[in-house]
Design a protein around this motif. Structure first.
Motif, PDB file in Angstrom:
ATOM      1  N   UNK A  29      -8.692  14.196  -3.116  1.00 10.56           N
ATOM      2  CA  UNK A  29      -7.043  14.409  -2.835  1.00 10.56           C
ATOM      3  C   UNK A  29      -6.784  14.280  -1.240  1.00 10.56           C
ATOM      4  N   UNK A  30      -7.905  14.606  -0.435  1.00  9.84           N
ATOM      5  CA  UNK A  30      -7.894  14.523   1.001  1.00  9.84           C
ATOM      6  C   UNK A  30      -7.929  13.074   1.415  1.00  9.84           C
ATOM      7  N   UNK A  31      -8.809  12.155   0.886  1.00 10.06           N
ATOM      8  CA  UNK A  31      -8.691  10.934   0.990  1.00 10.06           C
ATOM      9  C   UNK A  31      -7.329  10.346   0.624  1.00 10.06           C
ATOM     10  N   UNK A  32      -6.561  10.659  -0.432  1.00 11.25           N
ATOM     11  CA  UNK A  32      -5.275  10.010  -0.726  1.00 11.25           C
ATOM     12  C   UNK A  32      -4.304  10.639   0.108  1.00 11.25           C
ATOM     13  N   UNK A  33      -4.414  11.812   0.657  1.00 14.86           N
ATOM     14  CA  UNK A  33      -3.431  12.218   1.576  1.00 14.86           C
ATOM     15  C   UNK A  33      -3.763  11.648   2.850  1.00 14.86           C
ATOM     16  N   UNK A  34      -5.095  11.429   3.244  1.00 17.41           N
ATOM     17  CA  UNK A  34      -5.169  10.809   4.632  1.00 17.41           C
ATOM     18  C   UNK A  34      -4.372   9.320   4.647  1.00 17.41           C
ATOM     19  N   UNK A  35      -4.593   8.840   3.663  1.00 16.39           N
ATOM     20  CA  UNK A  35      -4.243   7.329   3.633  1.00 16.39           C
ATOM     21  C   UNK A  35      -2.677   7.422   3.567  1.00 16.39           C
ATOM     22  N   UNK A  36      -2.153   8.566   2.946  1.00 16.56           N
ATOM     23  CA  UNK A  36      -0.667   8.369   2.881  1.00 16.56           C
ATOM     24  C   UNK A  36      -0.169   8.851   4.406  1.00 16.56           C
ATOM     25  N   UNK A  37      -0.555   9.620   4.745  1.00 19.98           N
ATOM     26  CA  UNK A  37      -0.065  10.378   6.142  1.00 19.98           C
ATOM     27  C   UNK A  37      -0.485   9.757   7.504  1.00 19.98           C
ATOM     28  N   UNK A  38      -1.678   9.152   7.227  1.00 24.73           N
ATOM     29  CA  UNK A  38      -2.429   8.622   8.522  1.00 24.73           C
ATOM     30  C   UNK A  38      -2.324   7.295   8.692  1.00 24.73           C
TER      31      UNK A  38
END
Length: 340
Positions: A108-117
């Motif tokens: 989930x962190x990887x998914x969020x990181x790609x989205x927001x960063x």
């Protein structure tokens, strides 16, 4: 003197998550890790644009620290976990369950990181996410098999073998069970405080089931840590939310809830304790299937919490009703453990 380990862990976990909000949320604001609201949701959700996401890191940090404190307290002060540490099966299932939650949280962190960063609004592709979650789910079940899990509990029947005959069907079913419920919790995270509130109720249920179903102190402490973290997160996540947990938090909670159901050796109870997650996922499946087959939608919008929003329900009302449903079905699950 009654064992206060679970209470201590709940308080510590709650406090850590609540306090972390004072540091983590401003930091996320500074990094501009804001949520991008997709057009597929209700139009008024656009008001939430820019609210910090990835708050799930608060949940993960809190659970890890409070769980360690709880285990140390139980072993050193109470001595309650000594027997479980002497039982390779129980301790292996506990460790595997913690790793499952944190592995799903990392995806989930990887998914969020790609989205927001990286500014890719859809994050990981569906294929990437499916493969990663599938690998983690399979490895978790392999760990349970090696730990010595050879039976599963069914209401009114008791323990049945899962290592021979028809019982072998348990493992492929369990794979889709793990994968499905992790994603169902992810779908539930669509309103302020919804996933946190429902998971708080579910974890409290597993705290009780762990005790009445076999005095599984380790799982009781694990459930207490997650429940406390959800409570602390609600301080910041209740409407209007100051932070979102993101896929980091929802997948972590999904992994934790699944691990608790297997850890108390009664995964079938997640169909009751996790009834809200199940309904959320089913609403999406039914909506998509109906539209593809007939061109018509069953709900005004899916997942089902958006349907009720479109019917005029406030977010607070939906969270209260859904949590109440989770509570009622959790009580039913506890009664089944006690009397079947």
């Amino acid at each position: 003197m009654k064992d206060l380990t679970s209470l201590i862990v709940v308080i510590i976990s709650f406090g850590i998550t609540a306090v972390l909000g004072f540091k983590v949320i401003p930091y996320l604001h500074k990094l501009k890790y804001g949520q991008t609201i997709l057009d597929i949701g209700p139009s008024w959700h656009k008001n939430k644009q820019g609210t910090p996401t990835m708050g799930g890191v608060m949940l993960m940090a809190s659970v890890l620290f409070s769980l360690l404190i709880g285990i140390l307290y139980s072993v050193i002060i109470r001595g309650e976990l000594i027997k479980e540490f002497d039982n390779a099966k129980r301790i292996s299932m506990l460790i595997a369950g913690v790793i499952l939650a944190f592995s799903m949280g990392f995806i989930g962190f990887l998914d969020d990181y790609i989205k927001v960063v990286k500014k890719r609004n859809l994050g990981l592709t569906a294929k990437q996410k499916t493969v990663l979650q599938g690998i983690v789910s399979a490895l978790y079940l392999v760990a349970l098999a090696f730990a010595g899990m050879n039976t599963t509990w069914i209401p009114f029947i008791g323990d049945v073998s899962i290592i021979s005959g028809w019982g072998l069907l348990f493992w492929p079913i369990a794979f889709f069970f793990v994968y499905g419920f992790v994603n169902a919790v992810n779908l539930t995270d669509g309103l302020d405080g919804l996933a946190s509130s429902v998971t708080l109720v579910s974890c409290c249920a597993f705290m009780i089931i762990a005790v009445v179903g076999g005095s599984l102190v380790g799982m009781n402490v694990y459930a207490a840590a997650v429940a406390g973290a959800c409570g602390g997160f609600l301080v910041w996540n209740m409407h209007p939310a100051k932070v979102f947990m993101g896929d980091t938090g929802s997948m972590f909670l999904g992994g934790a809830v699944v691990a608790l159901s297997f850890g108390v050796q009664r995964p079938v109870l997640l169909l009751l304790v996790g009834i809200v997650y199940l309904l959320e996922a089913l609403s999406v499946v039914l909506q998509v299937t109906s539209y593809k087959l007939t061109g018509k939608r069953i709900f005004k919008m899916s997942p089902i919490h958006h349907h009720f929003e479109m019917c005029g329900w406030t977010e607070e009302k939906i969270v209260f009703i859904f949590s109440a449903v989770a509570f009622i079905f959790s009580i039913i699950a506890i009664i089944l453990v006690l009397y079947s």
